[in-house]
Write a protein that holds these residues in place. Structure first.
Motif, PDB file in Angstrom:
ATOM      1  N   SER A  70       0.873  -1.167   0.000  1.00  0.00           N
ATOM      2  CA  SER A  70       0.000   0.000   0.000  1.00  0.00           C
ATOM      3  C   SER A  70       0.904   1.208   0.000  1.00  0.00           C
ATOM      4  CB  SER A  70      -0.894  -0.012   1.238  1.00  0.00           C
ATOM      5  OG  SER A  70      -1.602   1.209   1.299  1.00  0.00           O
ATOM      6  N   ALA A  83      -2.758  10.002  -1.759  1.00  0.00           N
ATOM      7  CA  ALA A  83      -3.232   9.293  -2.951  1.00  0.00           C
ATOM      8  C   ALA A  83      -4.416   8.389  -2.655  1.00  0.00           C
ATOM      9  CB  ALA A  83      -2.093   8.471  -3.527  1.00  0.00           C
ATOM     10  N   THR A  84      -4.570   7.987  -1.421  1.00  0.00           N
ATOM     11  CA  THR A  84      -5.625   7.027  -1.102  1.00  0.00           C
ATOM     12  C   THR A  84      -6.292   7.405   0.208  1.00  0.00           C
ATOM     13  OG1 THR A  84      -4.070   5.677   0.093  1.00  0.00           O
ATOM     14  CG2 THR A  84      -4.405   5.118  -2.213  1.00  0.00           C
ATOM     15  N   PRO A  85      -7.537   7.012   0.396  1.00  0.00           N
ATOM     16  CA  PRO A  85      -8.215   7.344   1.640  1.00  0.00           C
ATOM     17  C   PRO A  85      -7.640   6.568   2.818  1.00  0.00           C
ATOM     18  CG  PRO A  85      -9.662   6.141   0.118  1.00  0.00           C
ATOM     19  CD  PRO A  85      -8.324   6.194  -0.500  1.00  0.00           C
ATOM     20  N   THR A  93      -5.859  -0.870   2.026  1.00  0.00           N
ATOM     21  CA  THR A  93      -5.379  -2.247   1.835  1.00  0.00           C
ATOM     22  C   THR A  93      -4.815  -2.811   3.147  1.00  0.00           C
ATOM     23  OG1 THR A  93      -4.835  -1.604  -0.427  1.00  0.00           O
ATOM     24  CG2 THR A  93      -3.949  -3.702   0.346  1.00  0.00           C
ATOM     25  N   GLU A  94      -4.132  -1.928   3.889  1.00  0.00           N
ATOM     26  CA  GLU A  94      -3.562  -2.358   5.172  1.00  0.00           C
ATOM     27  C   GLU A  94      -4.656  -2.746   6.167  1.00  0.00           C
ATOM     28  OE1 GLU A  94      -1.251   0.707   7.100  1.00  0.00           O
ATOM     29  OE2 GLU A  94       0.030  -0.788   8.044  1.00  0.00           O
ATOM     30  N   TRP A 159      -4.066  -0.099  -9.426  1.00  0.00           N
ATOM     31  CA  TRP A 159      -3.468   1.114  -9.993  1.00  0.00           C
ATOM     32  C   TRP A 159      -3.560   1.016 -11.508  1.00  0.00           C
ATOM     33  CZ3 TRP A 159       1.835   2.581  -7.280  1.00  0.00           C
ATOM     34  CH2 TRP A 159       1.559   3.100  -5.995  1.00  0.00           C
ATOM     35  N   TYR A 161      -5.893   0.215 -13.467  1.00  0.00           N
ATOM     36  CA  TYR A 161      -6.668  -0.974 -13.897  1.00  0.00           C
ATOM     37  C   TYR A 161      -5.973  -2.303 -13.643  1.00  0.00           C
ATOM     38  CZ  TYR A 161      -8.488   3.068 -16.298  1.00  0.00           C
ATOM     39  OH  TYR A 161      -8.935   4.341 -16.566  1.00  0.00           O
ATOM     40  N   HIS A 187      -9.923  -0.750  -4.369  1.00  0.00           N
ATOM     41  CA  HIS A 187     -10.081  -0.129  -5.684  1.00  0.00           C
ATOM     42  C   HIS A 187     -11.052   1.045  -5.574  1.00  0.00           C
ATOM     43  CE1 HIS A 187     -14.188  -1.715  -6.105  1.00  0.00           C
ATOM     44  NE2 HIS A 187     -13.721  -2.706  -5.348  1.00  0.00           N
ATOM     45  N   GLY A 189     -13.487   1.267  -8.103  1.00  0.00           N
ATOM     46  CA  GLY A 189     -14.508   0.904  -9.088  1.00  0.00           C
ATOM     47  C   GLY A 189     -14.109  -0.269  -9.963  1.00  0.00           C
ATOM     48  N   SER A 190     -12.813  -0.555 -10.053  1.00  0.00           N
ATOM     49  CA  SER A 190     -12.351  -1.628 -10.944  1.00  0.00           C
ATOM     50  C   SER A 190     -12.529  -3.028 -10.358  1.00  0.00           C
ATOM     51  CB  SER A 190     -10.866  -1.436 -11.279  1.00  0.00           C
ATOM     52  OG  SER A 190     -10.666  -0.277 -12.025  1.00  0.00           O
ATOM     53  N   GLY A 216     -11.832   1.353  -1.673  1.00  0.00           N
ATOM     54  CA  GLY A 216     -11.011   2.049  -0.680  1.00  0.00           C
ATOM     55  C   GLY A 216     -11.834   3.138  -0.004  1.00  0.00           C
TER      56      GLY A 216
HETATM   57  C1  LIG Z   1      -1.930   5.703  -8.966  1.00  0.00           C
HETATM   58  C2  LIG Z   1      -3.310   5.232  -8.693  1.00  0.00           C
HETATM   59  C3  LIG Z   1      -4.044   4.618  -9.687  1.00  0.00           C
HETATM   60  C4  LIG Z   1      -5.316   4.111  -9.430  1.00  0.00           C
HETATM   61  N1  LIG Z   1      -5.988   3.462 -10.413  1.00  0.00           N
HETATM   62  C5  LIG Z   1      -7.196   2.909 -10.143  1.00  0.00           C
HETATM   63  C6  LIG Z   1      -7.897   2.155 -11.133  1.00  0.00           C
HETATM   64  O1  LIG Z   1      -7.463   1.990 -12.266  1.00  0.00           O
HETATM   65  N2  LIG Z   1      -9.096   1.594 -10.793  1.00  0.00           N
HETATM   66  C7  LIG Z   1      -9.627   1.754  -9.557  1.00  0.00           C
HETATM   67  O2  LIG Z   1     -10.690   1.220  -9.309  1.00  0.00           O
HETATM   68  N3  LIG Z   1      -8.982   2.462  -8.590  1.00  0.00           N
HETATM   69  C8  LIG Z   1      -7.782   3.033  -8.845  1.00  0.00           C
HETATM   70  N4  LIG Z   1      -7.128   3.737  -7.870  1.00  0.00           N
HETATM   71  C9  LIG Z   1      -7.738   3.866  -6.544  1.00  0.00           C
HETATM   72  C10 LIG Z   1      -7.112   2.912  -5.551  1.00  0.00           C
HETATM   73  O3  LIG Z   1      -7.168   1.580  -6.019  1.00  0.00           O
HETATM   74  C11 LIG Z   1      -7.831   2.975  -4.206  1.00  0.00           C
HETATM   75  O4  LIG Z   1      -7.835   4.292  -3.720  1.00  0.00           O
HETATM   76  C12 LIG Z   1      -7.233   2.021  -3.177  1.00  0.00           C
HETATM   77  O5  LIG Z   1      -8.128   1.878  -2.127  1.00  0.00           O
HETATM   78  C13 LIG Z   1      -5.909   2.479  -2.604  1.00  0.00           C
HETATM   79  O6  LIG Z   1      -5.455   1.582  -1.617  1.00  0.00           O
HETATM   80  P1  LIG Z   1      -4.442   2.010  -0.434  1.00  0.00           P
HETATM   81  O7  LIG Z   1      -5.129   3.061   0.396  1.00  0.00           O
HETATM   82  O8  LIG Z   1      -4.192   0.798   0.355  1.00  0.00           O
HETATM   83  O9  LIG Z   1      -3.178   2.503  -1.098  1.00  0.00           O
HETATM   84  C14 LIG Z   1      -5.880   4.288  -8.139  1.00  0.00           C
HETATM   85  C15 LIG Z   1      -5.153   4.947  -7.148  1.00  0.00           C
HETATM   86  C16 LIG Z   1      -3.883   5.413  -7.413  1.00  0.00           C
HETATM   87  C17 LIG Z   1      -3.110   6.090  -6.324  1.00  0.00           C
END
Ligand SMILES: Cc1cc2nc3c(=O)[nH]c(=O)nc-3n(C[C@H](O)[C@H](O)[C@H](O)COP(=O)(O)O)c2cc1C
Length: 236
Positions: A70, A83-85, A93-94, A159, A161, A187, A189-190, A216
């Protein structure tokens, strides 16, 4: 007179046989039998049982590892622009990784990229896209050898897709032949983005289960309860 004695003896024999049959189990044996059934019937997460169980070692001797990547688990993160919530200071993810570890036991270890990612969404997005377009294999460190485990839960966000490129480095580094891989991912939406099949291609001699995924930013209570029922369906 002889006849009367014979009749009395027969009655005595019958009475003693009946008494023996009734006492097949002694009261202690009965209690033991009842206790054994109760233990078997007790739910997996029964509080009393849970206190006695060493969560670092699953009951059946199976060696379990939870590994996850993550981008937010190693950086100082501004939770607003990150970048992520983040949920309670933990990345999406964690959060799942910790819940799996709390429930199943075993070891847990993050996949840490050799180079930190930026903390702003656009910056991470640009870097991740470059890595994907270039077919990069970002280096990482991991505190354990994952091939020493029987079952490996492996988590990552989607990331662009698919799995972040560091996960390709990870799967190319280790041969999981004969192991069971259980993926999970977050994710926006993917869903799994076809990544469970990608892992099957990368590890053709491993058993790769269909995993668990969630958007996420989903609240902890929902993630906890969904992960619990998913794991329960897998027999944990
Ligand atoms: C660089 C990047 C690319 C991403 N691309 C997608 C994507 O293609 N499809 C999707 O559903 N979410 C995408 N996301 C959203 C992440 O999958 C989502 O926020 C996820 O929960 C992040 O996990 P984390 O908080 O553990 O890092 C993207 C996020 C980042 C930062």
């Amino acid at each position: 007179m002889k006849k009367i004695i014979a009749i009395l003896l027969s009655i005595l024999i019958v009475l003693s046989l009946v008494a023996c049959g009734a006492s097949e189990s002694t009261p202690t044996e009965k209690a033991e039998e009842t206790k054994a059934v109760e233990t078997t019937a007790a739910p997996r997460n029964d509080t009393e049982t849970a206190q006695q169980v060493d969560t670092s070692a699953p009951e059946n001797g199976e060696k379990v590892l939870v590994v996850y990547f993550s981008a937010n688990n190693y950086s100082d993160v501004d939770t607003v622009s990150s970048a992520t919530p983040m949920i309670d200071g933990v990345s999406a993810t964690e959060l799942i990784a910790q819940k799996i570890h709390d429930t199943v036991g075993g070891e847990i270890a993050p996949i840490i990229p050799a180079e930190d990612y930026p903390t702003g969404y656009n910056e991470v997005a640009d870097q991740a896209k470059n890595e994907r377009d270039n077919g990069d294999r970002p280096a990482f460190t991991l505190s354990v050898d994952p091939t020493e485990y029987d079952t490996i839960f492996i988590g990552y966000p989607i990331w662009w897709y698919e799995m972040p490129m560091v996960m390709d480095t990870f799967f190319e580094t280790y041969d999981f032949s004969g192991k069971t891989i259980i993926p999970f991912n977050t994710h926006a939406g993917s869903r799994d983005g076809g990544t469970y099949d990608d892992i099957r291609d990368l590890e053709p001699n491993a058993t790769v289960m269909d995993g668990y995924n969630v958007t996420g930013g989903t609240d902890k209570a929902t993630v906890d309860s969904e992960v619990e029922s998913w794991l329960s369906g897998l027999g944990y």
